[in-house]
Design an enzyme around this catalytic site. Structure first.
Site, PDB file in Angstrom:
ATOM      1  N   LYS A  74       0.898  -1.151   0.041  1.00  0.00           N
ATOM      2  CA  LYS A  74       0.093  -0.088   0.028  1.00  0.00           C
ATOM      3  C   LYS A  74       0.848   1.222  -0.033  1.00  0.00           C
ATOM      4  O   LYS A  74       2.013   1.230   0.584  1.00  0.00           O
ATOM      5  CB  LYS A  74      -0.789  -0.025   1.443  1.00  0.00           C
ATOM      6  N   SER A 149      -9.360   1.562   3.167  1.00  0.00           N
ATOM      7  CA  SER A 149      -8.604   2.350   2.200  1.00  0.00           C
ATOM      8  C   SER A 149      -7.719   1.499   1.454  1.00  0.00           C
ATOM      9  O   SER A 149      -7.061   1.843   0.572  1.00  0.00           O
ATOM     10  CB  SER A 149      -8.077   3.703   2.997  1.00  0.00           C
ATOM     11  N   SER A 173      -9.595  -0.902   7.241  1.00  0.00           N
ATOM     12  CA  SER A 173      -9.045  -0.556   5.895  1.00  0.00           C
ATOM     13  C   SER A 173      -8.260  -1.709   5.284  1.00  0.00           C
ATOM     14  O   SER A 173      -8.262  -1.840   4.020  1.00  0.00           O
ATOM     15  CB  SER A 173      -8.251   0.502   5.890  1.00  0.00           C
TER      16      SER A 173
HETATM   17  N1  GLN Z   1     -12.677   3.864   6.705  1.00  0.00           N
HETATM   18  C1  GLN Z   1     -12.143   4.287   7.919  1.00  0.00           C
HETATM   19  C2  GLN Z   1     -11.811   5.688   7.722  1.00  0.00           C
HETATM   20  O1  GLN Z   1     -11.691   6.329   6.821  1.00  0.00           O
HETATM   21  C3  GLN Z   1     -11.106   3.370   8.284  1.00  0.00           C
HETATM   22  C4  GLN Z   1      -9.869   3.778   7.305  1.00  0.00           C
HETATM   23  C5  GLN Z   1      -8.728   2.823   7.547  1.00  0.00           C
HETATM   24  O2  GLN Z   1      -8.845   2.050   8.433  1.00  0.00           O
HETATM   25  N2  GLN Z   1      -7.297   3.612   7.295  1.00  0.00           N
HETATM   26  O3  GLN Z   1     -11.253   6.352   8.817  1.00  0.00           O
END
Ligand code: GLN
Length: 466
Positions: A74, A149, A173
């Site tokens: 990532k 994400s 994410s």
């Molecule tokens: N969707 C969640 C957020 O936007 C989790 C994102 C993540 O785990 N980086 O904070």
């Protein structure tokens, strides 16, 4: 599915394939892919490493299990010499000065990094649309989002462009995109894997974890990355998880699920029916299943977002165009900061910085930030109590199926609510795994802190049960 790492390892050792051909074929697939999973290819270096593996095999030397295995990263991890953009304009040209500990451990084991993967900018999102590289498209249906994400990472694994990928999970994410693309994705116990070199989103819940097509590959990669690191004081030493230790589930006698997750109006009818059918199959195997009380989704989502926004506002304050980020010069220094940040951060990231600074500001912090910290303690206490009664908590990964590309951008609140089932476990810093079974977006298996082994054990049992 069997371990791809093991299969490829054997093919390399038996000289059925060369590492160079393997890496080249994955690079070609990544280059041609139309799912927008790639921020940058690491082709030259990957082929150089592959040639070394081939030379070793040709010389009759033995190779380690991860040696020559191609993987994805990532684009929020530092890998020395590569650009780490966090899918943002601000860091579009930011060259990593060092390599993240977790990634370094994989490099030391001989795994070959192929690609920096598309994601929501700074991990801010649940759909991988908040990115300068174009929305990531779902592996099963390109009209739908890849999830977020770590969307690029999950899609790459689902499409076999990488053998495994390293995602980052702050509030879901890894687990949510794994669910949306029907692969495994693990968020280990907080602190099991070093965060050093992972760009900080919300430091108190940020976790490094693997995405893969088989449970065995999750285990192998988890073991390779775990361990205490002097560069991250929240890390702890952990024992390797043994393959045999997770092959029997006899010690799992009782599991639980949260009643309100399943009775919520927001849950998709099919996800609910599939989840309840899974529960029946588990009961039929002689395991006791308890329905547990838990906090309402709204409370979980607002507690998580309050804390995550506060932490990200603080973490991202260093990105002002001086030490980090593309600087836009203006009339004076203050204006320069302001223009650099206003022009280079996305709408979603700015929403979080503004929200985070608001909840931390004088006059609001007691009412909002401290209250959220208190709620987080209550959530953790609730988990402690539950794990005195049950070994595992099972839940769906998401209330509904992946949205169409474009929908989440129009309605950020709906996007935040789609994290209802993942964020609580993040606040509790618990080990939790998405398995691609049970519902169309998978199931989430959670255990008490430091009990990652039990999570994998139960996943193994589920594999044969449903
Ligand atoms: N969707 C969640 C957020 O936007 C989790 C994102 C993540 O785990 N980086 O904070």
């Amino acid at each position: 599915m069997d371990s791809q790492i093991q299969t490829i390892h054997q093919q390399l050792v038996d000289k059925e394939i060369t590492c160079t051909a393997l890496v080249q074929s994955k690079l070609d697939a990544l280059k041609q892919n139309t799912n927008n999973t790639v921020n940058a290819l690491l082709g030259e270096k990957a082929l150089e490493l592959a040639a070394k593996v081939d030379a070793k095999i040709a010389n009759g030397e033995s190779i380690g299990l991860l040696e020559g295995i191609p993987f994805g990263i990532k684009d929020v991890y530092m890998v020395q010499g590569t650009i780490t953009t966090a899918s943002s304009n601000l860091l579009k040209n930011y060259k990593s000065a060092y390599t993240a500990t977790a990634i370094q451990k994989l490099l030391d084991a001989g795994a070959i990094p192929l690609v920096k993967e598309n994601c929501d900018s700074f991990g801010h999102g649940s759909s991988s649309e908040n990115t300068i590289f174009g929305a990531v498209k779902n592996a099963n249906n390109p009209d739908l989002v890849g999830g977020g994400s770590s969307g690029g990472s999950a899609v790459n694994v689902a499409k076999d462009y990488t053998v495994f990928s390293i995602g980052g999970d702050t509030g879901g994410s890894i687990r949510q995109p794994a669910g949306y693309n029907n692969v495994y994705g693990l968020k280990p116990t907080y602190g099991r894997i070093s965060r050093y070199g992972l760009m900080a989103y919300a430091s108190s819940t940020d976790c490094v974890g693997p995405i893969a097509k088989s449970l065995e590959d999750i285990r192998i990669v988890l073991n390779a990355m775990s361990g205490k690191d002097v560069k991250d004081q929240t890390t702890y030493a952990s024992a390797e998880i043994d393959k045999d230790a997770i092959s029997t589930s006899e010690d799992i006698k009782t599991i639980g699920y949260f009643k309100n997750f399943i009775e919520s109006e927001a849950i998709d009818a099919e996800v609910k029916a599939d989840f309840l059918a899974t529960i029946e199959k588990i009961k039929a195997k002689g395991i006791e299943v308890k329905a547990l009380d838990f906090f309402e989704s709204n409370t979980l989502v607002s507690t998580y977002y309050t804390l995550a926004m506060a932490e990200t506002a603080s973490n991202l304050s260093r990105l002002d165009g001086t030490n980090y980020g593309s600087r836009i010069e203006a009339e004076n220094l203050k204006e320069t900061y302001s223009v650099t940040r206003s022009e280079n951060f996305s709408e979603e990231t700015k929403r979080r910085i503004v929200g985070g600074n608001q909840v931390l500001s004088q006059g609001f912090s007691d009412e909002i930030y401290l209250k959220s910290l208190g709620l987080r303690d209550q959530i953790s206490e609730n988990f402690e109590k539950d794990f005195n009664e049950v070994d595992i908590i099972l839940s769906p990964v998401t209330p509904s199926t992946p949205p169409k590309i474009g929908d989440s951008l129009k309605d950020p609140l709906a996007m935040y609510l789609s994290d209802a089932y993942t964020v609580g476990f993040s606040l509790g810093q618990l080990p939790t795994l998405t398995v691609p079974q049970g519902t169309s977006t998978g199931l989430q298996i959670t255990a008490a802190k430091n009990n990652d082994e039990l999570v994998l054990k139960f996943a193994n049992f589920l594999k044969d049960t449903i």
